[in-house]
Design a protein around this motif. Structure first.
Motif, PDB file in Angstrom:
ATOM      1  N   UNK A 217       0.838  -1.204   0.000  1.00 46.41           N
ATOM      2  CA  UNK A 217       0.000   0.000   0.000  1.00 46.41           C
ATOM      3  C   UNK A 217       0.870   1.251   0.000  1.00 46.41           C
ATOM      4  N   UNK A 218       1.953   1.228   0.788  1.00 46.48           N
ATOM      5  CA  UNK A 218       2.863   2.378   0.836  1.00 46.48           C
ATOM      6  C   UNK A 218       3.477   2.642  -0.538  1.00 46.48           C
ATOM      7  N   UNK A 219       3.887   1.585  -1.215  1.00 44.02           N
ATOM      8  CA  UNK A 219       4.456   1.743  -2.559  1.00 44.02           C
ATOM      9  C   UNK A 219       3.395   2.199  -3.552  1.00 44.02           C
ATOM     10  N   UNK A 220       2.164   1.746  -3.353  1.00 46.50           N
ATOM     11  CA  UNK A 220       1.064   2.211  -4.209  1.00 46.50           C
ATOM     12  C   UNK A 220       0.881   3.720  -4.071  1.00 46.50           C
ATOM     13  N   UNK A 221       0.924   4.230  -2.846  1.00 39.94           N
ATOM     14  CA  UNK A 221       0.758   5.671  -2.616  1.00 39.94           C
ATOM     15  C   UNK A 221       1.908   6.467  -3.227  1.00 39.94           C
ATOM     16  N   UNK A 222       3.130   5.967  -3.094  1.00 45.06           N
ATOM     17  CA  UNK A 222       4.269   6.646  -3.709  1.00 45.06           C
ATOM     18  C   UNK A 222       4.151   6.642  -5.228  1.00 45.06           C
ATOM     19  N   UNK A 223       3.678   5.538  -5.771  1.00 40.77           N
ATOM     20  CA  UNK A 223       3.481   5.472  -7.216  1.00 40.77           C
ATOM     21  C   UNK A 223       2.355   6.396  -7.664  1.00 40.77           C
ATOM     22  N   UNK A 224       1.320   6.546  -6.832  1.00 44.84           N
ATOM     23  CA  UNK A 224       0.244   7.505  -7.121  1.00 44.84           C
ATOM     24  C   UNK A 224       0.810   8.920  -7.244  1.00 44.84           C
ATOM     25  N   UNK A 225       1.665   9.275  -6.291  1.00 46.11           N
ATOM     26  CA  UNK A 225       2.276  10.600  -6.305  1.00 46.11           C
ATOM     27  C   UNK A 225       3.078  10.815  -7.583  1.00 46.11           C
ATOM     28  N   UNK A 226       3.857   9.803  -7.971  1.00 50.19           N
ATOM     29  CA  UNK A 226       4.668   9.925  -9.180  1.00 50.19           C
ATOM     30  C   UNK A 226       3.797   9.996 -10.428  1.00 50.19           C
ATOM     31  N   UNK A 227       2.675   9.279 -10.425  1.00 49.71           N
ATOM     32  CA  UNK A 227       1.769   9.309 -11.576  1.00 49.71           C
ATOM     33  C   UNK A 227       1.147  10.692 -11.754  1.00 49.71           C
ATOM     34  N   UNK A 228       0.782  11.339 -10.651  1.00 47.70           N
ATOM     35  CA  UNK A 228       0.231  12.696 -10.731  1.00 47.70           C
ATOM     36  C   UNK A 228       1.259  13.629 -11.347  1.00 47.70           C
ATOM     37  N   UNK A 335       6.823  -9.799 -11.113  1.00 45.83           N
ATOM     38  CA  UNK A 335       7.141  -8.665 -11.980  1.00 45.83           C
ATOM     39  C   UNK A 335       5.868  -7.974 -12.456  1.00 45.83           C
ATOM     40  N   UNK A 336       4.858  -8.761 -12.808  1.00 41.38           N
ATOM     41  CA  UNK A 336       3.604  -8.169 -13.274  1.00 41.38           C
ATOM     42  C   UNK A 336       2.871  -7.448 -12.152  1.00 41.38           C
ATOM     43  N   UNK A 337       2.989  -7.969 -10.918  1.00 42.11           N
ATOM     44  CA  UNK A 337       2.327  -7.315  -9.790  1.00 42.11           C
ATOM     45  C   UNK A 337       2.889  -5.919  -9.578  1.00 42.11           C
ATOM     46  N   UNK A 338       4.203  -5.759  -9.700  1.00 37.20           N
ATOM     47  CA  UNK A 338       4.783  -4.427  -9.540  1.00 37.20           C
ATOM     48  C   UNK A 338       4.255  -3.482 -10.619  1.00 37.20           C
ATOM     49  N   UNK A 339       4.200  -3.960 -11.859  1.00 39.88           N
ATOM     50  CA  UNK A 339       3.655  -3.134 -12.940  1.00 39.88           C
ATOM     51  C   UNK A 339       2.198  -2.806 -12.656  1.00 39.88           C
ATOM     52  N   UNK A 340       1.437  -3.793 -12.151  1.00 39.47           N
ATOM     53  CA  UNK A 340       0.025  -3.578 -11.823  1.00 39.47           C
ATOM     54  C   UNK A 340      -0.127  -2.515 -10.738  1.00 39.47           C
ATOM     55  N   UNK A 341       0.764  -2.522  -9.751  1.00 43.95           N
ATOM     56  CA  UNK A 341       0.729  -1.499  -8.696  1.00 43.95           C
ATOM     57  C   UNK A 341       0.932  -0.116  -9.308  1.00 43.95           C
ATOM     58  N   UNK A 342       1.908   0.020 -10.191  1.00 45.80           N
ATOM     59  CA  UNK A 342       2.158   1.322 -10.814  1.00 45.80           C
ATOM     60  C   UNK A 342       0.994   1.750 -11.691  1.00 45.80           C
ATOM     61  N   UNK A 343       0.350   0.779 -12.333  1.00 45.74           N
ATOM     62  CA  UNK A 343      -0.809   1.111 -13.169  1.00 45.74           C
ATOM     63  C   UNK A 343      -1.993   1.556 -12.314  1.00 45.74           C
ATOM     64  N   UNK A 345      -1.793   2.871  -9.449  1.00 52.05           N
ATOM     65  CA  UNK A 345      -1.405   4.190  -8.951  1.00 52.05           C
ATOM     66  C   UNK A 345      -1.652   5.264  -9.991  1.00 52.05           C
ATOM     67  N   UNK A 346      -1.351   4.952 -11.244  1.00 51.91           N
ATOM     68  CA  UNK A 346      -1.575   5.927 -12.307  1.00 51.91           C
ATOM     69  C   UNK A 346      -3.059   6.251 -12.458  1.00 51.91           C
ATOM     70  N   UNK A 347      -3.892   5.214 -12.371  1.00 50.69           N
ATOM     71  CA  UNK A 347      -5.338   5.431 -12.474  1.00 50.69           C
ATOM     72  C   UNK A 347      -5.828   6.352 -11.366  1.00 50.69           C
ATOM     73  N   UNK A 348      -5.405   6.077 -10.139  1.00 47.63           N
ATOM     74  CA  UNK A 348      -5.793   6.934  -9.011  1.00 47.63           C
ATOM     75  C   UNK A 348      -5.201   8.328  -9.184  1.00 47.63           C
ATOM     76  N   UNK A 349      -3.948   8.380  -9.632  1.00 45.50           N
ATOM     77  CA  UNK A 349      -3.271   9.657  -9.809  1.00 45.50           C
ATOM     78  C   UNK A 349      -3.899  10.534 -10.870  1.00 45.50           C
ATOM     79  N   UNK A 350      -4.464   9.923 -11.904  1.00 50.48           N
ATOM     80  CA  UNK A 350      -5.144  10.701 -12.938  1.00 50.48           C
ATOM     81  C   UNK A 350      -6.413  11.351 -12.404  1.00 50.48           C
ATOM     82  N   UNK A 351      -7.084  10.643 -11.492  1.00 47.53           N
ATOM     83  CA  UNK A 351      -8.409  11.084 -11.047  1.00 47.53           C
ATOM     84  C   UNK A 351      -8.338  12.086  -9.895  1.00 47.53           C
ATOM     85  N   UNK A 352      -7.436  11.892  -8.947  1.00 47.45           N
ATOM     86  CA  UNK A 352      -7.380  12.743  -7.753  1.00 47.45           C
ATOM     87  C   UNK A 352      -7.312  14.239  -8.066  1.00 47.45           C
ATOM     88  N   UNK A 353      -6.481  14.681  -9.022  1.00 44.66           N
ATOM     89  CA  UNK A 353      -6.393  16.127  -9.287  1.00 44.66           C
ATOM     90  C   UNK A 353      -7.663  16.742  -9.870  1.00 44.66           C
TER      91      UNK A 353
END
Length: 395
Positions: A217-228, A335-343, A345-353
């Protein structure tokens, strides 16, 4: 074994040059388009902020479904090479359609075809690489993952500079052709790559990590920040300074440091532990987001990029290896799980702003807050880890 001898082994591993070249050329193609894609939708197709978010979010949802689905089944396959090859071919077809888009509906369809299959590339490439280096250079498996990711960043950096200059010569159409070239080059190299099919043995590839939902979850949040930052920094820079090329130059000022920082972070993670290095990277990210939100100076934007680069190096290198080691016996899924986490995060990051009206620097207060929450979760995980060590030492 020192850095020089490790790196010499890395570049001399049998058939590894094709993986290295594939990562570089794939990064080159992605880098050419990445910082200009949102601006292309805004200026060439005429999409609104909300429509841009819908296009990115819809494409990402399809990407996530394909990535995690392939991750579940890939460990049952004898060979994985065909997965990124098929994905690259589909992306090429999608880009050809995307180039003709002149409305929201066509942009949505074209972007979905051009980007949804790409999630099957990175995860399976790293799974193939882990198998490859476990077979031919088991002592540098973890560093090989970092250096391959850094190779992608070097290609990405080259693509950023190339994209800015291609834009001057042939506008956005040339930028899109450059992205297509990256997928075509990846396909060609994988066509002649000799894949290692044996699964890595945990004894050779390094110790695993205990499963930790808190850390995921912590890595998901960091990835969300980077996606924004990834989506909105080009738009904010274009809005502030009136030149879409500046986003490429600012981004390249970050990417140029990643090879060095990924190497440093990788060795530090071995010495001090992955979690502590992730904390250090997150602190660097917070500094950068605060600058984006409060400073209205283009030179300062450039100055802060090396600081942000260390965070990206940790997030894309150390964190990637950390997640993979949680599933050390299932390379494709890990490996796919890490990519899925970043994806995700990107979805959440696109929507939050979207909660903030317009394209404004205040958007970056959101990723700053996400970093603070993530740091709190990592602190909980570290405290729990110390508690377990204390109990074991007393037993």
């Amino acid at each position: 074994m020192g850095f020089v001898s490790d790196f010499r082994m890395f570049i001399r591993v049998r058939w590894a040059w094709k993986l290295i070249a594939a990562m570089f050329l794939y990064g080159l193609g992605v880098g050419i388009l990445a910082p200009m894609n949102a601006v292309y939708m805004q200026e060439s197709i005429g999409l609104t902020k909300e429509e841009i978010v819908i296009v990115f979010a819809s494409s990402l949802l399809l990407n996530m479904v394909l990535t995690i689905s392939v991750g579940f089944i890939s460990d049952r396959l004898v060979r994985r090479r065909r997965i990124p090859m098929i994905a690259a071919a589909l992306c090429i077809v999608g880009l050809l359609f995307y180039m003709q888009a002149d409305s929201f509906a066509y942009a949505l369809l074209g972007m979905a075809l051009a980007s949804a299959p790409s999630g099957m590339i990175m995860g399976q490439m790293f799974a193939m690489a882990r198998n490859h280096f476990s077979q031919w250079a088991p002592t540098i498996v973890e560093m090989s993952q970092l250096w391959l990711r850094a190779t992608f960043s070097v290609g990405f950096f080259t693509g950023l500079l190339a994209g800015a200059n291609i834009y001057l010569i042939s506008s956005f159409r040339g930028v899109l052709w450059g992205n297509l070239f990256g997928y075509a080059a990846l396909f060609a190299l994988l066509l002649f790559y000799r894949e290692v099919v044996a699964e890595p043995r945990s004894a050779k590839s390094g110790g695993g990590e205990p499963y930790s939902l808190i850390m995921l979850i912590a890595l998901l949040l960091l990835s969300c920040a980077d996606a924004i930052r990834g989506l909105y920094l080009p738009l904010v820079v274009n809005e502030r300074f009136g030149d879409p090329r500046l986003a490429s130059y600012i981004w390249s000022a970050q990417a140029v440091f990643e090879l060095l920082f990924m190497t440093i972070a990788g060795y530090w993670a071995v010495k001090y532990g992955s979690k502590r290095i992730i904390v250090l990277g997150a602190a660097c990210a917070f500094v950068a987001y605060f600058v984006y939100a409060t400073v209205d100076s283009l030179p300062v934007f450039f100055v802060v990029q090396p600081i942000y680069s260390f965070f990206v190096s940790v997030l894309m290198g150390v964190a990637m290896g950390y997640v993979q080691r949680m599933f050390i016996s299932r390379t494709g899924f890990g490996a796919s799980l890490y990519v899925f986490i970043t994806q995700t995060a990107s979805l959440i990051g696109f929507i939050l702003p979207l909660t903030i009206e317009g394209i404004t620097p205040t958007i970056f207060y959101i990723p700053a807050a996400l970093v603070l929450v993530s740091l709190s979760l990592i602190a909980v995980s570290l405290r729990s880890e110390r508690g377990k060590l204390s109990i074991n030492s007393q037993a």
